[in-house]
Design a protein around this motif. Sequence first.
Motif, mmCIF file in Angstrom:
data_model
loop_
_atom_site.group_PDB
_atom_site.id
_atom_site.type_symbol
_atom_site.label_atom_id
_atom_site.label_comp_id
_atom_site.label_asym_id
_atom_site.label_seq_id
_atom_site.Cartn_x
_atom_site.Cartn_y
_atom_site.Cartn_z
ATOM 1 N N LEU A 22 -6.379 5.565 -6.245
ATOM 2 C CA LEU A 22 -6.517 6.142 -4.910
ATOM 3 C C LEU A 22 -7.977 6.211 -4.473
ATOM 4 C CD1 LEU A 22 -3.896 9.029 -5.225
ATOM 5 C CD2 LEU A 22 -3.639 6.893 -3.950
ATOM 6 N N LYS B 57 1.051 3.803 -3.217
ATOM 7 C CA LYS B 57 0.573 5.169 -2.986
ATOM 8 C C LYS B 57 1.620 6.191 -3.417
ATOM 9 C CE LYS B 57 -0.765 5.299 1.292
ATOM 10 N NZ LYS B 57 -1.268 5.909 2.555
ATOM 11 N N ASP C 188 0.829 -1.203 0.000
ATOM 12 C CA ASP C 188 0.000 0.000 0.000
ATOM 13 C C ASP C 188 0.867 1.258 0.000
ATOM 14 O OD1 ASP C 188 -2.214 1.696 0.215
ATOM 15 O OD2 ASP C 188 -2.125 1.646 2.398
#
Length: 331
Positions: free
Chosen positions: A213, A143, A139
């Motif tokens: 996102l 990101k 993650d």
Amino acid sequence: MKATVRRLFRVFVTHGIKMISLLLAVSAISFVLVSASPVDPVQQYLLGLGTAVSPEQRAEIEDYWGVHQPPAERYFSWLTELLHGNLGESSIYRRPVAEVIGERFLNSLALMLCAWLLSGIIGFALGCVMGMYRSKWPDKLLKKICYILSSVPTFWLGLLLLLVFGVWLRLFPIGFSSPVGVLSRDVTVWQKLYHLILPALTLSLMSFSNIALHTRRKLIDVLSSEYVLFAKARGEGPWTILRRHGLRNILLPALTLQFASFAELFGGSVMAENVFSYPGLGSAVSAAGLQGDVPLLLGITLFSALFVCVGNLIADLLYGVIDPQIQEVGE
């Protein structure tokens, strides 16, 4: 059946009114901006001819184009011709604007469709992965990649991919939509796709971050709900929960954002097509703006607005297929 027909009729009527109003507003604003441009379209047209003209010939050209008419009169004259299906003639290509748009749109459509599909699939898949591994290293890594790509200019990323894969590694061609020196009728589908890979990859990398996102945030909300906690208590695994409870709840928001990216894709294609010398609407609108081709610039502006409106209409029609509850609420 009747309810479905009523809903479709309501959607078409609503979007039809909005579309007509939007196109009128876009045409008026675009005409005002083009009229206020410091670029002299007559001078650019004469430069394109490459031959000197007398003052009398220049005056005839100005009278033919109605340069000395009041802006309001020129706008309504152009709008009248537009309602009759005449978009004017391009001063750059010496052809009707409708023909130029039709030819260039096929190339741009192939580019935007490939990039649109890639960005949707990649963004949705990565969003699911980030949501399932919240606060863990996949993650965090994904990101950071999304944040970096969403802040990088399209032309810079295109130049980087062109330099690495086209110049250094020589895996892909450095531009154009077909091999140089090959007639259009002799170009194969594979050759077109081969020249399409780098521009489409550039566009998709620029637009998948928002979808990833957004999907991540929605999936985290779903996984924190009470019915998912109950499913975990019953012993369901994380990927089973994603398949049974997550996908249906996060697909509709992702689809909404995906169809809303039509305008972003068209804007990004202007830069990508210029970087890769790709013969689409993006390169045509850049040439029209720099060389003062007013009819072509206005025609492409209206067509792009219509393209975005049609995309939103398709999205609304698909909502009822994906989530029938929307139909029930509408009824």
